[in-house]
Design an enzyme around this catalytic site. Structure first.
Site, PDB file in Angstrom:
ATOM      1  N   ASP A 113       0.843  -1.207   0.000  1.00  7.89           N
ATOM      2  CA  ASP A 113       0.000   0.000   0.000  1.00  7.89           C
ATOM      3  C   ASP A 113       0.877   1.255   0.000  1.00  7.89           C
ATOM      4  OD1 ASP A 113       0.907  -0.207   2.588  1.00  7.89           O
ATOM      5  OD2 ASP A 113      -1.073  -0.093   3.532  1.00  7.89           O
ATOM      6  N   SER A 114       2.213   1.060  -0.008  1.00 14.75           N
ATOM      7  CA  SER A 114       3.134   2.177  -0.244  1.00 14.75           C
ATOM      8  C   SER A 114       2.908   2.758  -1.638  1.00 14.75           C
ATOM      9  CB  SER A 114       4.591   1.728  -0.088  1.00 14.75           C
ATOM     10  OG  SER A 114       4.840   0.551  -0.835  1.00 14.75           O
TER      11      SER A 114
ATOM     12  N   ASP B  91      -1.052  -6.036  -0.200  1.00 10.79           N
ATOM     13  CA  ASP B  91      -1.493  -5.421   1.058  1.00 10.79           C
ATOM     14  C   ASP B  91      -3.000  -5.216   1.073  1.00 10.79           C
ATOM     15  OD1 ASP B  91       0.595  -5.042   2.839  1.00 10.79           O
ATOM     16  OD2 ASP B  91       1.263  -3.171   1.899  1.00 10.79           O
TER      17      ASP B  91
ATOM     18  N   LYS C  32      -1.326  -9.411   2.750  1.00  8.30           N
ATOM     19  CA  LYS C  32      -0.577  -8.993   3.945  1.00  8.30           C
ATOM     20  C   LYS C  32      -1.432  -7.982   4.694  1.00  8.30           C
ATOM     21  CE  LYS C  32       3.232  -6.090   3.762  1.00  8.30           C
ATOM     22  NZ  LYS C  32       2.781  -4.919   4.545  1.00  8.30           N
TER      23      LYS C  32
ATOM     24  N   GLU D 263       9.074  -4.240  10.575  1.00  5.22           N
ATOM     25  CA  GLU D 263       9.526  -2.946  10.057  1.00  5.22           C
ATOM     26  C   GLU D 263      10.075  -2.061  11.170  1.00  5.22           C
ATOM     27  OE1 GLU D 263       6.781  -1.057   7.366  1.00  5.22           O
ATOM     28  OE2 GLU D 263       7.927   0.809   7.320  1.00  5.22           O
TER      29      GLU D 263
ATOM     30  N   GLU E 267      -1.489  -5.511   8.574  1.00 12.52           N
ATOM     31  CA  GLU E 267      -0.674  -4.977   9.672  1.00 12.52           C
ATOM     32  C   GLU E 267      -1.330  -5.237  11.024  1.00 12.52           C
ATOM     33  OE1 GLU E 267      -0.035  -0.819   8.863  1.00 12.52           O
ATOM     34  OE2 GLU E 267       0.926  -1.214   6.935  1.00 12.52           O
TER      35      GLU E 267
HETATM   36  O1  KIV Z   1       3.620  -1.140   1.655  1.00 10.53           O
HETATM   37  C1  KIV Z   1       4.794  -1.507   1.689  1.00 10.53           C
HETATM   38  O2  KIV Z   1       5.605  -1.196   0.807  1.00 10.53           O
HETATM   39  C2  KIV Z   1       5.235  -2.303   2.828  1.00 10.53           C
HETATM   40  C3  KIV Z   1       6.694  -2.550   2.977  1.00 10.53           C
HETATM   41  C4  KIV Z   1       7.373  -1.345   3.483  1.00 10.53           C
HETATM   42  C5  KIV Z   1       6.980  -3.732   3.819  1.00 10.53           C
HETATM   43  O3  KIV Z   1       4.444  -2.719   3.612  1.00 10.53           O
END
Ligand code: KIV
Length: 271
Positions: free
Chosen positions: A51-52, A90, A120, A189, A122
């Site tokens: 989600d980055s 994510d 994934k 992280e 969090e």
């Molecule tokens: O969204 C992302 O890029 C991440 C990584 C920093 C692990 O969760």
């Protein structure tokens, strides 16, 4: 040491085997077809459609605004490009916190519409019901502990997490819980290297670090950061492998010059 460079498809089982054999796991983000094709060709074990994308693709300050439809768009572009890597996607903010049925619905959309391989999310104990429900559908889940960017407004800062004993203890407990309920791996992280190593040694599932030192089972970075496309983000843990910002800038300036001076196109570049 034997490596899995020749394997046809990386699966969650291959990743656990890598941990057992002491082979480090490589993971990078990708959000689009063209980049994912290169990352996969390089032999990346895991591609994370993170989600980055909210930051590096859309220019938002945080990861919170990205939507499920946008994540599915990015993920399906990545999936069309890959031959080998395991693709993890994510779950965006608001799609699993306090809502396990919603978490399952959103994960099924990611698996069905993007044809992803895993999701994934969090958090630890507070999202365990969501993780368990997703797992009932046979969808592999990767955890994410330590600095969890979707909680940035709770933390107030992107600084190193779990430096104090109490937070470190909770983190170790959460990591064990994620393993116990059936997560196939987890991202750690921005936590102290000694704590990350302790976590990696205390569980059997792979621990993939970002800003978590070298004592874990693999590493992940954001593609645009490690290529030097993004400039404004310079944490200590980031190793830049290129300065693509400068390269692209120079190429664009060169193109402008050629267009303005009528150097481009030349005789061979027209019909
Ligand atoms: O969204 C992302 O890029 C991440 C990584 C920093 C692990 O969760």
């Amino acid at each position: 040491m034997s490596t899995h460079k020749d394997i046809k498809r990386v699966t969650t089982h291959v990743l656990s085997e890598m941990k057992r054999n002491g082979e480090k796991i490589s993971m990078l983000t990708a959000y689009d077809y063209s980049m994912a094709k290169i990352v996969d060709e390089a032999g990346m074990d895991v591609i994370l459609v993170g989600d980055s994308a909210s930051n590096v693709m859309a220019g938002h300050e945080t990861t919170l605004p990205i939507t499920l439809d946008q994540m599915i768009y990015h993920a399906s572009s990545v999936i069309r490009a890959i031959n080998r890597s395991l693709v993890v996607v994510d779950l965006p903010f608001g799609h699993y916190q306090g809502d396990s049925k919603g978490a399952l619905r959103s994960s099924i959309r990611i698996m069905k519409e993007a044809e992803a391989h895993a999701v994934k999310l969090e958090g630890g104990k507070e999202v365990i019901e969501s993780i368990q429900r997703i797992l009932t559908a046979g969808i592999p889940v990767m955890g994410h502990l330590g600095l969890t960017p979707q909680s940035i407004y709770k933390f107030g800062t992107y600084t190193v997490r779990a430096k104090d004993e109490e937070e470190a203890k909770t983190l170790i407990k959460d990591a064990k819980l994620l393993q116990e309920v059936g997560c196939f791996a987890l991202v750690l992280e921005k936590v102290p290297a000694s704590l990350a190593e302790k976590v990696a040694k205390s569980i059997d599932i792979p621990v993939i670090g970002i800003g978590a030192g070298g004592g874990v089972d693999g590493q992940v970075l954001v593609l645009h950061d490690m290529l030097g496309i993004t400039q404004e983000f310079s944490p200590r843990f980031l190793r830049r492998y290129h300065d693509l910002h400068q390269e692209i800038l120079k190429a664009c300036e060169h193109y402008i010059k050629d267009v303005k001076s009528s150097d481009f196109p030349n005789q061979n570049e027209q019909y």
